[in-house]
Design an enzyme around this catalytic site. Structure first.
Site, PDB file in Angstrom:
ATOM      1  N   SER A  86       0.092   8.212   2.822  1.00 27.98           N
ATOM      2  CA  SER A  86      -0.306   6.803   2.721  1.00 27.98           C
ATOM      3  C   SER A  86      -0.875   6.428   1.364  1.00 27.98           C
ATOM      4  O   SER A  86      -0.914   5.249   1.023  1.00 27.98           O
ATOM      5  CB  SER A  86      -1.324   6.470   3.814  1.00 27.98           C
ATOM      6  OG  SER A  86      -2.507   7.202   3.633  1.00 27.98           O
ATOM      7  N   THR A 206      -2.941   2.967   3.925  1.00 27.48           N
ATOM      8  CA  THR A 206      -3.982   2.563   2.963  1.00 27.48           C
ATOM      9  C   THR A 206      -5.286   3.205   3.388  1.00 27.48           C
ATOM     10  O   THR A 206      -5.498   3.447   4.575  1.00 27.48           O
ATOM     11  CB  THR A 206      -4.182   1.018   3.021  1.00 27.48           C
ATOM     12  OG1 THR A 206      -2.946   0.377   2.749  1.00 27.48           O
ATOM     13  CG2 THR A 206      -5.226   0.531   2.029  1.00 27.48           C
ATOM     14  N   THR A 224      -3.919   2.750  -2.086  1.00 27.69           N
ATOM     15  CA  THR A 224      -2.734   2.769  -1.220  1.00 27.69           C
ATOM     16  C   THR A 224      -1.467   3.086  -1.995  1.00 27.69           C
ATOM     17  O   THR A 224      -1.400   2.835  -3.213  1.00 27.69           O
ATOM     18  CB  THR A 224      -2.557   1.391  -0.545  1.00 27.69           C
ATOM     19  OG1 THR A 224      -1.528   1.457   0.428  1.00 27.69           O
ATOM     20  CG2 THR A 224      -2.204   0.310  -1.546  1.00 27.69           C
ATOM     21  N   ARG A 234       6.623  -4.654  -5.857  1.00 32.23           N
ATOM     22  CA  ARG A 234       5.833  -5.342  -4.822  1.00 32.23           C
ATOM     23  C   ARG A 234       4.366  -4.892  -4.912  1.00 32.23           C
ATOM     24  O   ARG A 234       4.075  -3.707  -5.017  1.00 32.23           O
ATOM     25  CB  ARG A 234       6.394  -5.017  -3.439  1.00 32.23           C
ATOM     26  CG  ARG A 234       5.612  -5.629  -2.271  1.00 32.23           C
ATOM     27  CD  ARG A 234       4.637  -4.668  -1.654  1.00 32.23           C
ATOM     28  NE  ARG A 234       4.016  -5.179  -0.431  1.00 32.23           N
ATOM     29  CZ  ARG A 234       2.969  -4.618   0.161  1.00 32.23           C
ATOM     30  NH1 ARG A 234       2.431  -3.533  -0.343  1.00 32.23           N
ATOM     31  NH2 ARG A 234       2.470  -5.125   1.261  1.00 32.23           N
ATOM     32  N   THR A 257      -6.770  -2.849   5.725  1.00 35.96           N
ATOM     33  CA  THR A 257      -5.529  -2.083   5.745  1.00 35.96           C
ATOM     34  C   THR A 257      -4.537  -2.889   6.597  1.00 35.96           C
ATOM     35  O   THR A 257      -4.932  -3.824   7.292  1.00 35.96           O
ATOM     36  CB  THR A 257      -5.718  -0.677   6.359  1.00 35.96           C
ATOM     37  OG1 THR A 257      -6.185  -0.829   7.710  1.00 35.96           O
ATOM     38  CG2 THR A 257      -6.724   0.162   5.587  1.00 35.96           C
ATOM     39  N   GLY A 258      -3.279  -2.509   6.548  1.00 40.44           N
ATOM     40  CA  GLY A 258      -2.283  -3.231   7.340  1.00 40.44           C
ATOM     41  C   GLY A 258      -1.414  -4.125   6.473  1.00 40.44           C
ATOM     42  O   GLY A 258      -1.352  -3.944   5.256  1.00 40.44           O
TER      43      GLY A 258
END
Ligand code: GLY
Length: 358
Positions: A86, A206, A224, A234, A257-258
């Site tokens: 991650s 992350t 992350t 990106r 996070t997410g």
């Protein structure tokens, strides 16, 4: 503008304010703060992948270290771990197979921040973010410029793609068609576009770690490898101050996070800190940020059959009083807390119960 003059004025103002000419003590030195009172108990919290990070951060803060030193040293353990896909070394790559890392740090006592985005070949973007904060007049460096800056400060380039991450990327390449992030041309009002994107398959690994040290000072870090197999270049929410991380030493700190895109369009971390300033608990503030994302999610490709987001975000927050909380849109989320008695996983508050798998 005459930079020399402006810098001299800045240092003079800092000295008059009693800050002294050394604005950023080296790692391990303590920071004086007029805003905070010493606390008897340090606190470290993180996303669920931060058990080792919070252990390390707590150990350092108990030894009297500044929260910024502590949380960065904590997440460095995860960044250095090739088996964690991650963040850092071994992070899942972009669509071209290149690992691109994002990170931010924010230091409560000075209210300074630093960040890097789309950084390649350096396994500790959190340390580079700190160098941006301490050694430039900027907050965010990206891509090639961030890499050149890192090398200028002695960071060593290395291949971050492990065999395991490369094999995962190859599997993704080999089953591509429906899983890229491009949308066809469409009207901005068209809420039905792009429904073929399989959001459920997306991975946004992350780590966020927040600390309150024994001086009563707060700092945070978010690091992350971003969305797995992303379009090269990106950038997610993690390196954006106010979105993936925010600290106000007088109030508290929040991180996330997410799905970064949802957070970028809502700037949730600064919102959470502002809710805490208004008297909300960290958990209530995190839930309100989740609620705001739900209200603002309108495109059908991002909604399930009941009109709820088909993705998740998680928020983590601490207050200067030593309270902590976390919330996610969907149930079953966990976060890590260490208030001196070892790191433990707690349940996040949530808006919706995940449908049970049959
Ligand atoms: N929250 C991490 C990302 O979207 O990149």
């Amino acid at each position: 503008m005459n930079l020399t003059l402006s810098r001299r004025h800045f240092l003079k103002a800092a000295t008059l304010a009693g800050v002294g000419s050394v604005l950023f003590p080296r790692e391990g030195m303590s920071y004086a703060s007029s805003q905070t009172e010493k606390t008897s108990k340090a606190l470290a919290i993180s996303s669920a992948n931060g058990i080792r990070a919070t252990e390390k951060a707590m150990q350092l803060m108990r030894d009297g270290k500044d929260a910024l030193d502590a949380v960065i040293a904590g997440v460095n353990i995860v960044e250095d771990d090739p088996n964690d896909m991650s963040v850092g070394l071994g992070g899942l790559p972009n669509a071209d197979g290149d690992v691109e890392l994002d990170a931010s740090v924010m230091h409560g006592p000075s209210h300074r921040a630093g960040a890097v985005a789309a950084l390649r070949n350096i396994k500790n973007p959190s340390k580079v973010a700190r160098a941006v904060m301490e050694r430039t007049d900027h907050v965010l460096l990206v891509g090639e410029g961030a890499l050149r800056f890192a090398k200028m400060h002695g960071f060593v380039e290395e291949n971050l793609l492990t065999d395991e991450s490369r094999e995962e990327w190859v599997k993704w390449k080999e089953s591509l068609s429906k899983e890229d992030d491009y949308l066809p041309p469409h009207s901005i009002d068209d809420l039905n576009i792009g429904e073929r994107i399989k959001k459920a398959l997306q991975t946004y690994g992350t780590i966020n770690c927040l600390g309150l040290d024994l001086q009563g000072n707060i700092s945070g870090v978010t690091t992350t490898s971003g969305l797995a197999y992303k379009i090269p270049g990106r950038v997610g929410d993690s390196p954006i101050i106010g979105a993936g991380l925010y600290v106000d030493n007088a109030v508290g700190a929040a991180g996330s996070t997410g799905r970064g895109e949802a957070n970028l369009a809502n700037c949730s971390s600064v919102m959470i800190v502002e809710y805490m300033r208004q008297g909300k608990s960290p958990e209530e503030a995190c839930l309100l940020a989740c609620r705001r994302i739900v209200e603002h999610t309108k495109e059908k490709r991002l909604l399930d059959g009941s009109g709820r987001p088909n993705f998740d975000v998680k928020f983590y927050a601490i207050s200067r009083k030593g309270e902590h909380g976390s919330a996610s849109i969907w149930s079953n989320g966990k976060y890590v807390v260490n208030d001196g008695g070892g790191s433990r996983l707690l349940d996040c508050a949530f808006l919706y119960e995940r449908p049970s798998k049959k």
